[in-house]
Design an enzyme around this catalytic site. Structure first.
Site, PDB file in Angstrom:
ATOM      1  N   SER A 171       0.837  -1.205   0.000  1.00  0.00           N
ATOM      2  CA  SER A 171       0.000   0.000   0.000  1.00  0.00           C
ATOM      3  C   SER A 171       0.876   1.262   0.000  1.00  0.00           C
ATOM      4  O   SER A 171       1.724   1.422  -0.862  1.00  0.00           O
ATOM      5  CB  SER A 171      -0.967  -0.041   1.184  1.00  0.00           C
ATOM      6  OG  SER A 171      -2.012   0.884   1.031  1.00  0.00           O
ATOM      7  N   ASP A 252      -9.341  -4.993  -5.409  1.00  0.00           N
ATOM      8  CA  ASP A 252      -8.722  -3.821  -4.793  1.00  0.00           C
ATOM      9  C   ASP A 252      -8.932  -2.604  -5.692  1.00  0.00           C
ATOM     10  O   ASP A 252      -8.638  -2.651  -6.894  1.00  0.00           O
ATOM     11  CB  ASP A 252      -7.228  -4.090  -4.600  1.00  0.00           C
ATOM     12  CG  ASP A 252      -6.495  -2.975  -3.867  1.00  0.00           C
ATOM     13  OD1 ASP A 252      -7.153  -2.010  -3.422  1.00  0.00           O
ATOM     14  OD2 ASP A 252      -5.261  -3.083  -3.738  1.00  0.00           O
ATOM     15  N   HIS A 284      -7.739  -5.512  -1.015  1.00  0.00           N
ATOM     16  CA  HIS A 284      -6.508  -4.822  -0.635  1.00  0.00           C
ATOM     17  C   HIS A 284      -5.800  -5.524   0.530  1.00  0.00           C
ATOM     18  O   HIS A 284      -6.423  -5.865   1.531  1.00  0.00           O
ATOM     19  CB  HIS A 284      -6.854  -3.378  -0.259  1.00  0.00           C
ATOM     20  CG  HIS A 284      -5.683  -2.473  -0.097  1.00  0.00           C
ATOM     21  ND1 HIS A 284      -4.810  -2.199  -1.114  1.00  0.00           N
ATOM     22  CD2 HIS A 284      -5.235  -1.760   0.980  1.00  0.00           C
ATOM     23  CE1 HIS A 284      -3.894  -1.356  -0.694  1.00  0.00           C
ATOM     24  NE2 HIS A 284      -4.116  -1.087   0.589  1.00  0.00           N
TER      25      HIS A 284
END
Length: 310
Positions: A171, A252, A284
């Site tokens: 991320s 995601d 995600h």
């Protein structure tokens, strides 16, 4: 987590001046209450993998630190690959000491037989972007000081092959990992040879301004900001490694950003190889949320293979 959609909401608490859904609240007295990523676990011998870990302070003035991982049955003369890992959390939540990251680092250290330095950088909004980049760079420089064998941390002096170093991140941490590889390419960093980077569900800016980043980054340059919107960087070919592995997940919202980053690298004059792996049916950072799942295990296996390749 789509950072671009995380706008502040009005709070019914009169003491709250700003609230970002599912992330944090800021109170009138300046206190920040984080809503996720606050649970921590101690370092030490992991009963599942027998990996040993410990916490070290890099800068006592700022609190920049790291959790180090040493795989089992490591002999004093054995030099191992090093993974420098940068956690995610929208630049504003989570630490290396969270259970999900601790499990993931223990697993990677054991299966790949690598030393891990999991970086703890300061979080926004108390420490606005780009503090996270500067803190991570300071941690990498601290690591590089051990290449001569006389740094302050014995695990790094005694067990790391500084000719085989990887960066990893998920991320927002994937974004930071990319920027660190770009910084090495621009500024250099003696004693440390970066072989590759692994980006899991990486966050990069899209075609519009990012609302949350705008709140956390006072000097955010919008879609022209190359730290955030890295795919637009005309100097992306300066990425200082020879291979990149990108993981994206089908469900995601950042999936397309990871694919765009992949395409930008492929189309540039970067002299390296880039691979992208998409996991069907997952969201995600699924591998952190369910580390024992079949698809999470497959992701770890691919990550391990990437670091073991010559």
């Amino acid at each position: 987590m789509d950072l671009s959609k995380l706008a502040p909401i009005a709070s019914t608490n009169p003491d709250v001046v700003r609230e970002i859904p599912n992330l944090f609240r800021v109170y009138k007295d300046g206190r920040v209450e984080r809503l996720i990523g606050v649970e921590t676990v101690p370092s030490g011998i992991d009963s599942r993998t027998n990996v040993d870990s410990k916490d070290v302070t890099i800068n006592p003035d700022t609190g920049v630190s790291a959790r180090l991982y040493l795989p089992p049955n490591t002999s004093p003369s054995q030099k191992l690959t090093l993974l420098i890992y940068i956690h995610g959390g929208a630049f504003c939540v989570c630490t290396p000491f969270n259970p999900g990251y601790h499990i993931h680092m223990n697993t990677l250290s054991a299966y790949a037989n690598v030393v891990v330095v999991s970086v703890h950088y300061r979080l926004a909004p108390e420490s606005p972007i780009p503090v996270c980049y500067d803190d991570t760079w300071e941690a990498i420089q601290w690591v590089a000081k051990h290449a001569s064998g006389d740094g302050p941390e014995p695990w790094l002096n005694n067990h790391v092959d500084f000719g085989r170093v990887f960066f990893g991140g998920d991320s927002a941490g994937g974004n930071i990992a990319h920027n660190m590889a770009m910084r090495i390419g621009a500024e250099g960093l003696g004693g440390l040879n970066l072989n590759g980077i692994v980006l899991a569900c990486p966050y990069f800016g899209g075609d519009e301004k990012d609302i949350l980043v705008e709140l956390l980054y006072p000097n955010y340059g919008g879609v022209d900001d190359l730290k955030i919107h890295s795919m637009k960087d005309p100097k992306i070919s300066g990425l200082c490694c020879k291979k990149v592995l990108i993981f994206v997940a089908e469900k995601d919202v950042l999936r397309g950003r990871g694919q765009s980053y992949y395409e930008a690298l492929k189309k540039s004059e970067w002299n390296g190889t880039v691979d992208i792996v998409e996991t069907e049916g997952e969201n995600h950072v699924f591998h952190l949320l369910n580390p024992v799942g079949e698809k999470s295990v497959a992701l770890v296996q691919k990550f391990v293979e990437f670091m073991k390749e010559t």
